[in-house]
Design a protein around this motif. Structure first.
Motif, PDB file in Angstrom:
ATOM      1  N   GLY A  80       0.744  -1.276  -0.028  1.00 49.36           N
ATOM      2  CA  GLY A  80       0.018  -0.007  -0.047  1.00 49.36           C
ATOM      3  C   GLY A  80       0.924   1.353  -0.064  1.00 49.36           C
ATOM      4  O   GLY A  80       1.816   1.252   0.474  1.00 49.36           O
ATOM      5  N   GLY A  81       0.241   2.443  -0.405  1.00 43.27           N
ATOM      6  CA  GLY A  81       0.901   3.672  -0.511  1.00 43.27           C
ATOM      7  C   GLY A  81       2.166   3.798  -1.131  1.00 43.27           C
ATOM      8  O   GLY A  81       3.046   4.648  -0.642  1.00 43.27           O
ATOM      9  N   TYR A  82       2.646   3.052  -2.023  1.00 39.82           N
ATOM     10  CA  TYR A  82       3.835   3.327  -2.722  1.00 39.82           C
ATOM     11  C   TYR A  82       5.188   2.858  -1.613  1.00 39.82           C
ATOM     12  O   TYR A  82       6.160   3.196  -2.164  1.00 39.82           O
ATOM     13  CB  TYR A  82       3.958   4.681  -3.411  1.00 39.82           C
ATOM     14  N   PHE A  83       4.537   2.119  -0.748  1.00 41.73           N
ATOM     15  CA  PHE A  83       5.536   1.673   0.307  1.00 41.73           C
ATOM     16  C   PHE A  83       6.482   0.745  -0.357  1.00 41.73           C
ATOM     17  O   PHE A  83       7.788   0.896  -0.126  1.00 41.73           O
ATOM     18  CB  PHE A  83       4.913   1.182   1.362  1.00 41.73           C
ATOM     19  N   GLY A  84       6.126  -0.100  -1.283  1.00 41.84           N
ATOM     20  CA  GLY A  84       7.147  -1.139  -1.757  1.00 41.84           C
ATOM     21  C   GLY A  84       8.201  -0.231  -2.903  1.00 41.84           C
ATOM     22  O   GLY A  84       9.266  -0.814  -2.625  1.00 41.84           O
ATOM     23  N   MET A  85       7.821   0.877  -3.616  1.00 37.63           N
ATOM     24  CA  MET A  85       8.639   1.576  -4.144  1.00 37.63           C
ATOM     25  C   MET A  85       9.663   2.285  -3.375  1.00 37.63           C
ATOM     26  O   MET A  85      10.918   2.051  -3.616  1.00 37.63           O
ATOM     27  CB  MET A  85       7.879   2.621  -5.161  1.00 37.63           C
ATOM     28  N   TYR A  86       9.349   2.707  -2.257  1.00 34.24           N
ATOM     29  CA  TYR A  86      10.038   3.475  -1.176  1.00 34.24           C
ATOM     30  C   TYR A  86      11.221   2.410  -0.759  1.00 34.24           C
ATOM     31  O   TYR A  86      12.245   2.452  -0.567  1.00 34.24           O
ATOM     32  CB  TYR A  86       9.451   4.048  -0.249  1.00 34.24           C
ATOM     33  N   LEU A  87      10.492   1.305  -0.274  1.00 33.95           N
ATOM     34  CA  LEU A  87      11.523   0.135   0.386  1.00 33.95           C
ATOM     35  C   LEU A  87      12.504  -0.168  -0.782  1.00 33.95           C
ATOM     36  O   LEU A  87      13.609  -0.596  -0.430  1.00 33.95           O
ATOM     37  CB  LEU A  87      10.694  -0.892   0.839  1.00 33.95           C
ATOM     38  N   GLY A  88      12.222  -0.623  -1.867  1.00 36.63           N
ATOM     39  CA  GLY A  88      12.913  -1.267  -2.892  1.00 36.63           C
ATOM     40  C   GLY A  88      14.137   0.032  -3.326  1.00 36.63           C
ATOM     41  O   GLY A  88      14.962  -0.786  -3.706  1.00 36.63           O
ATOM     42  N   LEU A  89      13.837   0.969  -3.635  1.00 33.67           N
ATOM     43  CA  LEU A  89      14.751   2.103  -4.073  1.00 33.67           C
ATOM     44  C   LEU A  89      15.552   2.546  -2.821  1.00 33.67           C
ATOM     45  O   LEU A  89      16.736   2.977  -3.005  1.00 33.67           O
ATOM     46  CB  LEU A  89      14.237   3.371  -4.439  1.00 33.67           C
ATOM     47  N   THR A  90      15.420   2.325  -1.603  1.00 35.62           N
ATOM     48  CA  THR A  90      16.070   3.012  -0.606  1.00 35.62           C
ATOM     49  C   THR A  90      16.766   1.675   0.286  1.00 35.62           C
ATOM     50  O   THR A  90      17.885   1.883   0.708  1.00 35.62           O
ATOM     51  CB  THR A  90      15.285   3.565   0.823  1.00 35.62           C
ATOM     52  N   GLY A  91      16.221   0.553   0.203  1.00 34.55           N
ATOM     53  CA  GLY A  91      16.768  -0.634   1.137  1.00 34.55           C
ATOM     54  C   GLY A  91      16.522  -0.346   2.484  1.00 34.55           C
ATOM     55  O   GLY A  91      17.155  -0.981   3.004  1.00 34.55           O
ATOM     56  N   ASN A  92      15.819   0.599   3.164  1.00 37.83           N
ATOM     57  CA  ASN A  92      15.389   0.828   4.290  1.00 37.83           C
ATOM     58  C   ASN A  92      14.786  -0.269   5.155  1.00 37.83           C
ATOM     59  O   ASN A  92      13.999  -1.216   4.471  1.00 37.83           O
ATOM     60  CB  ASN A  92      14.519   1.890   4.592  1.00 37.83           C
ATOM     61  N   ARG A  93      15.034  -0.475   6.343  1.00 42.31           N
ATOM     62  CA  ARG A  93      14.513  -1.483   7.255  1.00 42.31           C
ATOM     63  C   ARG A  93      13.245  -1.016   7.761  1.00 42.31           C
ATOM     64  O   ARG A  93      12.909   0.256   7.934  1.00 42.31           O
ATOM     65  CB  ARG A  93      15.317  -1.927   8.427  1.00 42.31           C
ATOM     66  N   ILE A  94      12.096  -2.043   8.145  1.00 39.51           N
ATOM     67  CA  ILE A  94      11.081  -1.657   8.748  1.00 39.51           C
ATOM     68  C   ILE A  94      10.688  -2.843   9.803  1.00 39.51           C
ATOM     69  O   ILE A  94      11.477  -3.968   9.637  1.00 39.51           O
ATOM     70  CB  ILE A  94       9.720  -1.571   7.638  1.00 39.51           C
ATOM     71  N   ARG A  95      10.015  -2.682  10.746  1.00 34.95           N
ATOM     72  CA  ARG A  95       9.665  -3.448  11.723  1.00 34.95           C
ATOM     73  C   ARG A  95       8.134  -4.219  11.337  1.00 34.95           C
ATOM     74  O   ARG A  95       7.607  -3.788  10.487  1.00 34.95           O
ATOM     75  CB  ARG A  95       9.868  -2.806  12.938  1.00 34.95           C
ATOM     76  N   CYS A  96       7.716  -4.940  12.340  1.00 32.37           N
ATOM     77  CA  CYS A  96       6.409  -5.733  12.373  1.00 32.37           C
ATOM     78  C   CYS A  96       5.440  -4.867  11.999  1.00 32.37           C
ATOM     79  O   CYS A  96       4.512  -5.155  11.457  1.00 32.37           O
ATOM     80  CB  CYS A  96       6.431  -6.694  13.399  1.00 32.37           C
ATOM     81  N   GLY A  97       5.275  -3.809  12.894  1.00 32.93           N
ATOM     82  CA  GLY A  97       4.128  -2.757  12.657  1.00 32.93           C
ATOM     83  C   GLY A  97       3.938  -2.456  11.262  1.00 32.93           C
ATOM     84  O   GLY A  97       2.603  -2.391  10.722  1.00 32.93           O
ATOM     85  N   ASP A  98       5.136  -1.975  10.845  1.00 37.99           N
ATOM     86  CA  ASP A  98       4.777  -1.475   9.460  1.00 37.99           C
ATOM     87  C   ASP A  98       4.724  -2.561   8.347  1.00 37.99           C
ATOM     88  O   ASP A  98       4.141  -2.479   7.108  1.00 37.99           O
ATOM     89  CB  ASP A  98       6.180  -0.461   8.915  1.00 37.99           C
ATOM     90  N   ALA A  99       5.282  -3.801   8.621  1.00 37.08           N
ATOM     91  CA  ALA A  99       5.313  -5.019   7.749  1.00 37.08           C
ATOM     92  C   ALA A  99       3.717  -5.183   7.671  1.00 37.08           C
ATOM     93  O   ALA A  99       3.233  -5.830   6.937  1.00 37.08           O
ATOM     94  CB  ALA A  99       5.760  -5.907   8.194  1.00 37.08           C
ATOM     95  N   LEU A 100       2.858  -5.494   9.214  1.00 33.71           N
ATOM     96  CA  LEU A 100       1.597  -5.714   8.921  1.00 33.71           C
ATOM     97  C   LEU A 100       0.744  -4.775   8.306  1.00 33.71           C
ATOM     98  O   LEU A 100      -0.275  -5.122   7.390  1.00 33.71           O
ATOM     99  CB  LEU A 100       1.124  -5.727  10.446  1.00 33.71           C
ATOM    100  N   TRP A 101       1.073  -3.227   8.494  1.00 34.43           N
ATOM    101  CA  TRP A 101       0.160  -2.143   7.897  1.00 34.43           C
ATOM    102  C   TRP A 101       0.017  -2.278   6.294  1.00 34.43           C
ATOM    103  O   TRP A 101      -0.728  -2.255   5.407  1.00 34.43           O
ATOM    104  CB  TRP A 101       0.564  -1.025   8.366  1.00 34.43           C
ATOM    105  N   SER A 102       1.643  -2.554   6.021  1.00 32.02           N
ATOM    106  CA  SER A 102       1.774  -2.456   4.562  1.00 32.02           C
ATOM    107  C   SER A 102       1.417  -3.949   3.602  1.00 32.02           C
ATOM    108  O   SER A 102       1.332  -3.671   2.509  1.00 32.02           O
ATOM    109  CB  SER A 102       3.098  -2.178   3.882  1.00 32.02           C
ATOM    110  N   GLY A 103       1.403  -4.732   4.398  1.00 33.10           N
ATOM    111  CA  GLY A 103       0.931  -6.340   3.698  1.00 33.10           C
ATOM    112  C   GLY A 103       2.175  -7.073   3.291  1.00 33.10           C
ATOM    113  O   GLY A 103       2.009  -8.206   2.988  1.00 33.10           O
ATOM    114  N   VAL A 104       3.361  -6.591   4.136  1.00 41.72           N
ATOM    115  CA  VAL A 104       4.453  -7.585   3.907  1.00 41.72           C
ATOM    116  C   VAL A 104       4.160  -8.613   4.908  1.00 41.72           C
ATOM    117  O   VAL A 104       4.202  -9.845   4.511  1.00 41.72           O
ATOM    118  CB  VAL A 104       5.924  -6.878   4.524  1.00 41.72           C
TER     119      VAL A 104
END
Length: 347
Positions: A157-181
């Motif tokens: 959701g919310g172009y979060f995947g493009m952000y994660l893919g281009l930056t390589g930044n880490r996220i924790r479980c709350g963001d993972a649940l919210w985004s659909g990871v």
């Protein structure tokens, strides 16, 4: 049970479940070719076994899996034997997991990156504990978010995947649940209970519903709005221009722009196009596209230079070729996506 994994991966049948355990904690459960082949063989056997209702994968130690065995890949490439076969088997395994007809439950407690994502996040049930950290950091070494990143990243959701893919930044479980990871979150202390319930019932939905502990999103609303605003742009150039415009008065934009500028211009352009294209492709098509990119990356410069700077010499100063975004020729990016003369990835 022995599917040929040696000491690196363990297979067990308990009750109505088949369990896979990654057993290389000293290497943060880095995925190697032996593990890939063994897991593929296990899934082939369990797919048609009427006594196996569910498959679950977990890991020993403080990481689920920090990725692939990068040093082996680096050494093989420099020796003139780029490990195309390793990636072909890995990508086929990723596709197998995505289409596996039975519930496939990934119990993620700790770091999950790169190759570890490939054996977990294509499963039907993706469970993260409070210790989980997710990232696709391939762009930081001049590579691209492979192992099916082109399929699942654009679907967050919310172009979060493009952000994660281009930056390589880490996220924790709350963001993972919210985004659909992740599909579920729980506490690490409940994992043994989940394993017991999976073996007892063979019912993944029941076992995970009983142990579900909601996790709060970590990223503030304002940052999520910024991610959607900047990373929804139709080109990499426009993403960077959007960040540049906002950077003087926005700490998030300034920090993110600095990260992108540090990446391989080639790798970042390939990753943007890959993730964009993946929105319209199915999983098999994504894996064939990634295999095309992979073959060109293994013949190039930036992937090996990125590994050298990060892991071999550890100087953190990769010399990318070309070094600037202005030097990028679109025809060279196009070439990464061209059909392979020696044949596409068989799935």
């Amino acid at each position: 049970m022995d599917f040929g994994g040696g000491d690196d991966i363990r297979f067990e049948r308990k009750g109505k479940a088949g369990f896979v355990t990654l057993t290389r904690p000293k290497t943060l459960n880095a995925i190697n070719h032996t593990m890939i082949r063994a897991l593929a063989e296990a899934l082939d056997a369990w797919r048609d076994d009427p006594d196996v209702d569910v498959v679950a994968i977990k890991a020993e130690g403080r990481a689920f899996s920090a990725g692939g065995d990068i040093l082996d890949i680096y050494n093989a490439g420099l020796a003139g034997n780029p490990p195309v076969g390793f990636f072909a088997d890995e990508y086929r395994l990723n596709a197998t997991i995505a289409r596996f007809p039975k519930p496939y439950v990934a119990l993620i407690d700790g770091i999950v990156m790169g190759g570890g994502v490939g054996v977990s996040c294509h499963g039907s049930h993706r469970v993260m504990t409070e210790n989980a950290q997710f990232a696709m950091p391939e762009v930081s070494i001049g590579f691209f978010p492979d192992v099916g990143g082109s399929y699942f990243l654009p679907r967050l959701g919310g172009y979060f995947g493009m952000y994660l893919g281009l930056t390589g930044n880490r996220i924790r479980c709350g963001d993972a649940l919210w985004s659909g990871v992740a599909t579920h979150t729980t506490r690490a202390e409940y994992l043994d209970g989940i394993v017991e319930r999976l073996a007892e019932t063979g019912d993944a939905d029941l076992a995970l519903r009983e142990a579900f502990v909601p996790a709060q999103r970590e990223t503030p609303e304002g940052v999520l709005e910024g991610i959607a605003r900047h990373f929804s742009r139709p080109s990499l150039e426009e993403i960077m221009k959007s960040l540049e415009t906002a950077a003087s008065g926005d700490e998030f934009a300034a920090r993110t722009l600095a990260i992108l500028r540090s990446r391989s211009p080639t790798g970042l352009n390939v990753a943007f196009r890959q993730i964009t294209a993946g929105r319209a492709l199915d999983m098999d098509e994504c894996m064939r596209m990634e295999f095309r990119i992979l073959n060109r990356m293994l013949q190039g410069h930036d992937f090996y230079e990125g590994i050298r700077a990060a892991i071999i010499d550890k100087d953190g100063k990769p010399a990318w070729r070309p070094a600037s975004f202005e030097e990028i020729e679109q025809s060279r990016i196009d070439a990464y996506f061209e059909p392979l003369q020696d044949g596409e990835l068989p799935l």
